[in-house]
Design a protein around this motif. Sequence first.
Motif, PDB file in Angstrom:
ATOM      1  N   ALA A 110       0.833  -1.206   0.000  1.00 33.11           N
ATOM      2  CA  ALA A 110       0.000   0.000   0.000  1.00 33.11           C
ATOM      3  C   ALA A 110       0.865   1.252   0.000  1.00 33.11           C
ATOM      4  N   LEU A 238       0.348  -6.979  -2.212  1.00 31.13           N
ATOM      5  CA  LEU A 238      -1.040  -6.734  -1.821  1.00 31.13           C
ATOM      6  C   LEU A 238      -1.866  -8.016  -1.879  1.00 31.13           C
ATOM      7  N   LEU A 293      -4.896  -3.753   0.028  1.00 32.87           N
ATOM      8  CA  LEU A 293      -4.740  -2.312  -0.170  1.00 32.87           C
ATOM      9  C   LEU A 293      -5.465  -1.523   0.924  1.00 32.87           C
TER      10      LEU A 293
END
Length: 314
Positions: A110, A238, A293
């Motif tokens: 992220a 992610l 995320l």
Amino acid sequence: MPSGLVALLDDVSVIARAAAASLDDVGVGVAKAGTKAAGVVIDDAAVTPGYVTGFTPDRELPIIWKIAKGSFRNKLLILLPIALLLSAFLPQAITPILMIGGLYLAFEGAEKVIEKIGGEKHGETLEDPVEDIATFEKTRVSGAIRTDLILSAEIMAIALAEVAEGTLFARAVTLALVGIAITVAVYGAVALIVKMDDVGLHLAKKPGAGAQATGRMLLKAMPVVLKLLGSVGTLAMLWVGGGIILHGLEELGLPQPAHVAHDIQHALEAATGPLGPVAGWLAYAVASALVGLVLGGLVAMVVHLFAKARGKAH
């Protein structure tokens, strides 16, 4: 023949048969674990070149070797003993520990997404002037080894699950062999990827139109490939991190988020016919990446707010 010697030979034969059976179990376990861990291996191979990109050619292989040595240490000296101890005495702790690692991967991914879309950069990057290249290289290697630790933990957990019912010997040997084989495969592939431009340069200088054309093609393609791998590596952090969290929640009695992701996967599989397996995998990967995320972004926000608060306090 004295009866004592006969008894001793009989005991030896029993031990030999047991060892052979254990080795058979190890072979089966290694094959099954390697297949199940293939997705994480691909993610590992996609993530690592990003830590080498931008350095001079003479430093690429030494940096990969440093990361590979760190990966061997992660798997054989840290994760292997921990996995065996946890499986023997505290198996219920494996899932929460993996989820913490997954959250760390999601945080790293992220943070890279935030930087790519114009957010504040955290730490020195190759886009900025590097004042001390040796210190920067050390930081890059440390970051790669930390990321490898999380991915290696997932690989070792997958391997452990495949031999959970085996003897301690079978579990230990299987985990060690899986760790060694995967580390060699991943970092061998990474070395080939990052040195492919050197191969292209060598071919471009050789006589012969075919060799020169191939060399020029490699030279043009490799910057694009490395950039693409950097993006894939970020996405991998992610989707692997989000996938670990979804699976962990399911193991801990909260299956709804994972069921939603699987429902999307199965719906796409049914709707896309021959492309169903690929579409289904992609759907679950995207769902996992979105989970990573969101959760990683929340962790990044908290970490950065805390860092700013500490800076103001000082």
